[in-house]
Write a protein that holds these residues in place. Structure first.
Motif, PDB file in Angstrom:
ATOM      1  N   PRO A   1      32.885  44.856   4.407  1.00 58.50           N
ATOM      2  CA  PRO A   1      34.005  44.192   3.730  1.00 58.50           C
ATOM      3  C   PRO A   1      35.323  44.882   4.054  1.00 58.50           C
ATOM      4  O   PRO A   1      35.346  46.065   4.367  1.00 58.50           O
ATOM      5  CB  PRO A   1      33.648  44.343   2.248  1.00 58.50           C
ATOM      6  N   PRO A   2      36.468  44.173   3.973  1.00 58.49           N
ATOM      7  CA  PRO A   2      37.770  44.775   4.263  1.00 58.49           C
ATOM      8  C   PRO A   2      38.056  45.944   3.312  1.00 58.49           C
ATOM      9  O   PRO A   2      37.963  45.792   2.091  1.00 58.49           O
ATOM     10  CB  PRO A   2      38.752  43.621   4.028  1.00 58.49           C
ATOM     11  N   PRO A   3      38.385  47.114   3.835  1.00 59.71           N
ATOM     12  CA  PRO A   3      38.595  48.290   2.982  1.00 59.71           C
ATOM     13  C   PRO A   3      40.025  48.388   2.459  1.00 59.71           C
ATOM     14  O   PRO A   3      40.964  47.852   3.066  1.00 59.71           O
ATOM     15  CB  PRO A   3      38.308  49.449   3.936  1.00 59.71           C
ATOM     16  N   GLY A   4      40.170  49.038   1.298  1.00 61.17           N
ATOM     17  CA  GLY A   4      41.492  49.448   0.866  1.00 61.17           C
ATOM     18  C   GLY A   4      41.912  50.684   1.637  1.00 61.17           C
ATOM     19  O   GLY A   4      41.151  51.220   2.452  1.00 61.17           O
ATOM     20  N   PHE A   5      43.123  51.184   1.338  1.00 61.86           N
ATOM     21  CA  PHE A   5      43.596  52.342   2.112  1.00 61.86           C
ATOM     22  C   PHE A   5      42.739  53.582   1.836  1.00 61.86           C
ATOM     23  O   PHE A   5      42.492  54.386   2.738  1.00 61.86           O
ATOM     24  CB  PHE A   5      45.059  52.633   1.781  1.00 61.86           C
ATOM     25  N   GLY A   6      42.275  53.755   0.603  1.00 54.68           N
ATOM     26  CA  GLY A   6      41.426  54.895   0.293  1.00 54.68           C
ATOM     27  C   GLY A   6      40.133  54.872   1.082  1.00 54.68           C
ATOM     28  O   GLY A   6      39.693  55.905   1.624  1.00 54.68           O
ATOM     29  N   ASP A   7      39.505  53.680   1.174  1.00 53.48           N
ATOM     30  CA  ASP A   7      38.288  53.553   1.959  1.00 53.48           C
ATOM     31  C   ASP A   7      38.570  53.768   3.443  1.00 53.48           C
ATOM     32  O   ASP A   7      37.773  54.377   4.165  1.00 53.48           O
ATOM     33  CB  ASP A   7      37.653  52.181   1.745  1.00 53.48           C
ATOM     34  N   ALA A   8      39.705  53.266   3.921  1.00 54.88           N
ATOM     35  CA  ALA A   8      40.073  53.459   5.330  1.00 54.88           C
ATOM     36  C   ALA A   8      40.273  54.947   5.628  1.00 54.88           C
ATOM     37  O   ALA A   8      39.915  55.432   6.704  1.00 54.88           O
ATOM     38  CB  ALA A   8      41.344  52.670   5.654  1.00 54.88           C
TER      39      ALA A   8
ATOM     40  N   SER B   1      39.330  47.838  16.189  1.00 56.68           N
ATOM     41  CA  SER B   1      39.043  48.934  15.265  1.00 56.68           C
ATOM     42  C   SER B   1      37.890  49.789  15.751  1.00 56.68           C
ATOM     43  O   SER B   1      37.794  50.972  15.410  1.00 56.68           O
ATOM     44  CB  SER B   1      38.735  48.379  13.866  1.00 56.68           C
ATOM     45  N   ARG B   2      36.991  49.223  16.561  1.00 57.95           N
ATOM     46  CA  ARG B   2      35.923  50.034  17.139  1.00 57.95           C
ATOM     47  C   ARG B   2      36.502  51.112  18.043  1.00 57.95           C
ATOM     48  O   ARG B   2      36.038  52.252  18.041  1.00 57.95           O
ATOM     49  CB  ARG B   2      34.969  49.139  17.932  1.00 57.95           C
ATOM     50  N   VAL B   3      37.510  50.724  18.829  1.00 58.10           N
ATOM     51  CA  VAL B   3      38.173  51.700  19.704  1.00 58.10           C
ATOM     52  C   VAL B   3      38.841  52.794  18.878  1.00 58.10           C
ATOM     53  O   VAL B   3      38.799  53.977  19.223  1.00 58.10           O
ATOM     54  CB  VAL B   3      39.204  50.992  20.608  1.00 58.10           C
ATOM     55  N   THR B   4      39.462  52.407  17.771  1.00 55.54           N
ATOM     56  CA  THR B   4      40.119  53.392  16.905  1.00 55.54           C
ATOM     57  C   THR B   4      39.119  54.409  16.368  1.00 55.54           C
ATOM     58  O   THR B   4      39.381  55.613  16.353  1.00 55.54           O
ATOM     59  CB  THR B   4      40.812  52.677  15.730  1.00 55.54           C
ATOM     60  N   VAL B   5      37.943  53.934  15.939  1.00 60.33           N
ATOM     61  CA  VAL B   5      36.913  54.833  15.404  1.00 60.33           C
ATOM     62  C   VAL B   5      36.414  55.790  16.492  1.00 60.33           C
ATOM     63  O   VAL B   5      36.253  56.991  16.259  1.00 60.33           O
ATOM     64  CB  VAL B   5      35.752  54.017  14.809  1.00 60.33           C
ATOM     65  N   VAL B   6      36.188  55.259  17.689  1.00 63.12           N
ATOM     66  CA  VAL B   6      35.725  56.109  18.792  1.00 63.12           C
ATOM     67  C   VAL B   6      36.785  57.147  19.163  1.00 63.12           C
ATOM     68  O   VAL B   6      36.479  58.329  19.382  1.00 63.12           O
ATOM     69  CB  VAL B   6      35.359  55.248  20.017  1.00 63.12           C
ATOM     70  N   LEU B   7      38.052  56.733  19.217  1.00 62.77           N
ATOM     71  CA  LEU B   7      39.134  57.679  19.523  1.00 62.77           C
ATOM     72  C   LEU B   7      39.242  58.773  18.464  1.00 62.77           C
ATOM     73  O   LEU B   7      39.491  59.934  18.781  1.00 62.77           O
ATOM     74  CB  LEU B   7      40.461  56.929  19.642  1.00 62.77           C
TER      75      LEU B   7
ATOM     76  N   LEU C   1      43.254  51.800  10.908  1.00 67.97           N
ATOM     77  CA  LEU C   1      42.102  51.039  10.421  1.00 67.97           C
ATOM     78  C   LEU C   1      42.491  50.083   9.293  1.00 67.97           C
ATOM     79  O   LEU C   1      42.037  48.936   9.234  1.00 67.97           O
ATOM     80  CB  LEU C   1      41.003  51.993   9.949  1.00 67.97           C
ATOM     81  N   HIS C   2      43.343  50.575   8.394  1.00 70.98           N
ATOM     82  CA  HIS C   2      43.750  49.719   7.264  1.00 70.98           C
ATOM     83  C   HIS C   2      44.603  48.551   7.737  1.00 70.98           C
ATOM     84  O   HIS C   2      44.542  47.443   7.171  1.00 70.98           O
ATOM     85  CB  HIS C   2      44.516  50.551   6.243  1.00 70.98           C
ATOM     86  N   ALA C   3      45.406  48.779   8.780  1.00 69.81           N
ATOM     87  CA  ALA C   3      46.250  47.697   9.292  1.00 69.81           C
ATOM     88  C   ALA C   3      45.398  46.537   9.802  1.00 69.81           C
ATOM     89  O   ALA C   3      45.766  45.368   9.659  1.00 69.81           O
ATOM     90  CB  ALA C   3      47.155  48.229  10.397  1.00 69.81           C
ATOM     91  N   ARG C   4      44.276  46.874  10.396  1.00 71.75           N
ATOM     92  CA  ARG C   4      43.370  45.833  10.896  1.00 71.75           C
ATOM     93  C   ARG C   4      42.113  45.773  10.025  1.00 71.75           C
ATOM     94  O   ARG C   4      40.977  45.772  10.520  1.00 71.75           O
ATOM     95  CB  ARG C   4      43.009  46.096  12.358  1.00 71.75           C
ATOM     96  N   SER C   5      42.316  45.743   8.750  1.00 70.69           N
ATOM     97  CA  SER C   5      41.184  45.700   7.820  1.00 70.69           C
ATOM     98  C   SER C   5      40.342  44.443   8.002  1.00 70.69           C
ATOM     99  O   SER C   5      39.165  44.414   7.629  1.00 70.69           O
ATOM    100  CB  SER C   5      41.684  45.789   6.379  1.00 70.69           C
ATOM    101  N   PHE C   6      40.934  43.387   8.597  1.00 66.34           N
ATOM    102  CA  PHE C   6      40.180  42.158   8.821  1.00 66.34           C
ATOM    103  C   PHE C   6      39.134  42.327   9.924  1.00 66.34           C
ATOM    104  O   PHE C   6      38.310  41.438  10.136  1.00 66.34           O
ATOM    105  CB  PHE C   6      41.138  41.007   9.161  1.00 66.34           C
ATOM    106  N   ASP C   7      39.179  43.476  10.652  1.00 65.18           N
ATOM    107  CA  ASP C   7      38.131  43.774  11.629  1.00 65.18           C
ATOM    108  C   ASP C   7      36.893  44.375  10.966  1.00 65.18           C
ATOM    109  O   ASP C   7      35.888  44.620  11.650  1.00 65.18           O
ATOM    110  CB  ASP C   7      38.634  44.759  12.688  1.00 65.18           C
ATOM    111  N   MET C   8      36.972  44.681   9.666  1.00 66.80           N
ATOM    112  CA  MET C   8      35.889  45.395   8.983  1.00 66.80           C
ATOM    113  C   MET C   8      35.348  44.547   7.837  1.00 66.80           C
ATOM    114  O   MET C   8      36.110  43.851   7.149  1.00 66.80           O
ATOM    115  CB  MET C   8      36.413  46.742   8.455  1.00 66.80           C
TER     116      MET C   8
END
Length: 373
Positions: A102-109, A131-137, A93-100
């Motif tokens: 506001p963009p999260p830091g690693f702690g938020d991710a 990132s939607r797929v990542t959250v569902v997985l 999720l943090h790697a693709r923070s631009f999909d979120m």
């Protein structure tokens, strides 16, 4: 692209953990050439834990500490699996923070990944793209993981209970420590000579069940029996010794059924020990059939065994070849038994005419006790 490396590292963590869970929980056989968390923890923590327990003077406290190792390894494995899975999804999720937004830091991710994994879903961040797929997985992994791990824990407990029932019965007959001579004498003093064949057949089935369960779930090897002087490996060794004594010393014409069952059990029991020794990569020591071996039965010990059996009303043969046959039979399993006992710090009785053979008094008549289980 730096984000791609972070995403790949997170995906690798997820794949490694899921592979480890699959091999540990779902694959019913050991795998030596894969990265496995359980064996790593067992090899690193086990010796230190058993060494600490060995320094305790109280037998009860010592056995309690030893018995806590297996549950500790099991819980630690589950916690590490969950932590690494959440960490892997967080990296993705943090790697693709631009999909979120506001963009999260690693702690938020990490928080978002943990929320998705536990299916809490406590987040107000807008998510788009892969990132939607990542959250569902992450959510699917959490749901499946809870179900699989709960089933795994129940399976381990069920296998452990099935293993220990026979061990308790042997402890009742022989007292501690269990020995082959004590088992035969205890059964003889209860006038259950005709049930000896049933005892060996019952333990033949028990040995096959133990091999299947411990090969599928090697962590069972770390679970201890309730009594320090009557561990399950010691009980298995006692029944194997009893079978060897019957084949080497008893009058086969008058104990034909018991001899046939003992021969079958020896084949199964020896195979079980050989397979377990191969799984945990332990090697036996001296050959019990070699002259000069500290585990070789001597003539005076064989005479003691014959006397004990005769007093328990067994039909004992007096052939001179009994000593060589007894040592040959024991050499098939004794090395593997001793090596496994040393690896897992389990006390066993190596001498065929060990102490305690004559201590167990006759069982109370009418108690309803069945030595065959």
């Amino acid at each position: 692209m730096p984000w791609l490396l972070e995403y790949a590292a997170g995906a690798l963590c997820v794949v490694l953990v899921l592979s480890d869970i699959f091999r540990t929980v779902l694959l019913p056989r050991p795998t030596h050439r894969a990265l496995r968390l359980g064996p790593i923890l067992g090899r690193s923590v086990g010796p230190l834990w058993r060494g600490l327990a060995g320094r305790m003077r109280s037998p009860r406290a010592r056995q309690t500490l030893r018995a806590s190792l297996a549950p500790l390894l099991l819980v630690a494995s589950i916690l590490i699996w969950v932590a690494v899975l959440i960490l892997g999804y967080a990296a993705m999720l943090h790697a693709r923070s631009f999909d979120m937004q506001p963009p999260p830091g690693f702690g938020d991710a990490l928080f978002h990944a943990g929320s998705a994994f536990t299916t809490i879903g406590f987040t107000s961040v807008g998510i788009s793209g892969p990132s939607r797929v990542t959250v569902v997985l992450a959510g699917m992994t959490g749901l499946a993981g809870v179900t699989i791990l709960a089933t795994f824990i129940l399976s381990v407990q069920s296998s452990l209970q099935d293993r220990e029932v026979r061990v308790i019965q042997i402890g009742v007959i022989t007292r501690a420590p269990p020995t082959g001579v004590a088992l035969l004498v205890g059964i003889g003093r209860n006038d259950s000579h005709d049930r000896l064949a049933v005892v060996f057949r019952t333990w033949n089935d028990w040995a096959a069940d133990v091999l299947q369960s411990h090969r599928a779930n090697p962590i069972l090897m770390h679970f201890r029996s309730a009594e320090e002087d009557c561990e399950w490996l010691a009980a298995l060794g006692a029944v194997l010794d009893a079978a060897s004594i019957v084949l080497a010393v008893a009058d086969e014409d008058r104990m034909n059924a018991a001899s046939s069952a003992a021969r079958e059990f020896l084949l199964t029991g020896t195979h079980v020990l050989r397979q377990l020794a191969a799984i945990f990569r332990v090697e036996g020591g001296l050959d019990a059939a070699e002259p000069g071996s500290s585990r070789r039965c001597e003539a005076r010990e064989l005479d003691s065994v014959r006397d004990a059996l005769a007093k328990a009303d067994y039909a004992v043969a007096a052939g001179p070849e009994a000593l060589d046959r007894l040592n040959r039979l024991r050499s098939a399993y004794l090395d593997d038994l001793c090596a496994l006992a040393e690896r897992f710090d389990i006390r066993i009785e190596r001498d065929i005419a060990a102490r305690g053979a004559g201590r167990g008094g006759p069982l109370q008549a009418g108690s309803g006790f069945d030595p065959a289980g």
